[in-house]
Design an enzyme around this catalytic site. Structure first.
Site, short mmCIF file in Angstrom:
data_model
loop_
_atom_site.label_atom_id
_atom_site.label_comp_id
_atom_site.label_asym_id
_atom_site.label_seq_id
_atom_site.Cartn_x
_atom_site.Cartn_y
_atom_site.Cartn_z
N LEU A 147 3.55 -1.02 -8.80
CA LEU A 147 4.33 -0.04 -8.98
C LEU A 147 5.37 0.19 -7.94
CD1 LEU A 147 1.82 2.20 -10.73
CD2 LEU A 147 3.51 0.84 -11.95
N GLY A 148 5.08 -0.21 -6.71
CA GLY A 148 5.86 0.19 -5.53
C GLY A 148 5.07 -0.02 -4.34
N GLY A 151 4.46 2.25 -0.36
CA GLY A 151 5.11 3.23 0.60
C GLY A 151 4.46 2.82 2.05
N GLY A 152 4.39 3.84 2.77
CA GLY A 152 3.76 3.88 4.21
C GLY A 152 2.44 3.34 4.25
N PHE A 153 1.57 3.70 3.15
CA PHE A 153 0.29 3.58 3.24
C PHE A 153 0.11 2.18 2.68
CE2 PHE A 153 -3.97 3.56 1.10
CZ PHE A 153 -4.69 4.74 1.78
N GLY A 154 0.80 1.60 1.91
CA GLY A 154 0.61 0.01 1.05
C GLY A 154 1.02 0.39 -0.02
N PRO A 155 0.79 -1.04 -0.83
CA PRO A 155 1.37 -0.94 -2.12
C PRO A 155 0.32 -0.17 -3.18
CG PRO A 155 -0.02 -3.10 -1.47
CD PRO A 155 0.00 -2.20 -0.39
N VAL A 156 1.21 0.04 -4.34
CA VAL A 156 0.35 0.83 -5.37
C VAL A 156 0.53 0.05 -6.53
CG1 VAL A 156 0.49 2.89 -6.66
CG2 VAL A 156 1.04 3.11 -4.46
N ASP A 167 5.18 16.00 3.73
CA ASP A 167 6.25 15.12 3.28
C ASP A 167 6.65 14.86 1.98
OD1 ASP A 167 7.25 12.32 3.76
OD2 ASP A 167 5.59 11.21 3.17
#
Length: 196
Positions: free
Chosen positions: A37-38, A40-45, A156
């Site tokens: 899906l995308g 972010g800073g955390f990692g992939p979703v 955030d």
């Protein structure tokens, strides 16, 4: 002894249902690129579907993530304690082997930024719908700042962290950078810069 092993692996009582890795792998078709899906800073979703037919979103901590175990635990602990219709619901987590993942309810219309910053998609956001989204975000923030049993500063909040369900109901997501404050604390300072 079992408690020591859990703490060594970072699995202290996180108050959320635990999913095993095999369940997540099967639900996401082994983290298929087609289900991504995308990122972010955390990692992939990834989008996934459990055997029950329930659609989920799986946030997988990347080994190269700027965020780490502290942010992961922060999000797990906060989400376990927060329940509001304008906050994305966390269904559980997976901490197994080197994997650390959060399992969320799936939000079929993805994030608000995809509508705001796209000339075609933005046509779906008439002023009435925009006002409803603003009110939903405000209700979520009021809950975080005033009405929840924990007082939380998101730190955030941005359009990509506002997710939209199938009815375009807005929900706040991504609590990895959030900070708790005391019930009687009206303001606070942070020692490091976080968020976007």
């Amino acid at each position: 002894m079992a408690e020591e092993n859990k703490e060594e692996r970072g699995e202290e009582d996180l108050e959320l249902p635990m999913y095993d890795l095999a369940t997540i792998v099967k639900a996401t078709n082994n983290f298929s690129i087609d289900n991504k899906l995308g990122e972010g800073g955390f990692g992939p979703v990834y989008k996934g579907t459990l055997e029950t037919g329930q659609e989920i979103a799986v946030k997988r901590l990347s080994g190269s993530s700027a965020q780490g175990m502290n942010e992961f635990k922060n999000e797990v602990i906060l989400c376990a304690k927060l329940q509001h219709r304008n906050l994305v619901r966390v269904l559980g987590c997976c901490i197994q082997e080197d994997e650390k993942m959060l399992v969320y309810e799936y939000m079929s219309n993805k994030s608000l930024d995809l509508f705001l910053f796209d000339s075609i998609q933005s046509k779906f956001l008439d002023w009435s719908r925009r006002f409803d989204i603003i009110c939903a975000i405000a209700r979520g923030l009021l809950y975080l700042h005033q009405d929840s049993r924990l007082r939380i500063i998101h730190r955030d909040l941005k359009a990509s962290n506002i997710l939209l369900d199938c009815n375009m109901e807005a929900k706040i997501s991504d609590f990895g950078m959030a900070r708790l404050r005391g019930r009687d604390q009206d303001e606070g300072n942070t020692n490091r810069i976080v968020g976007t």
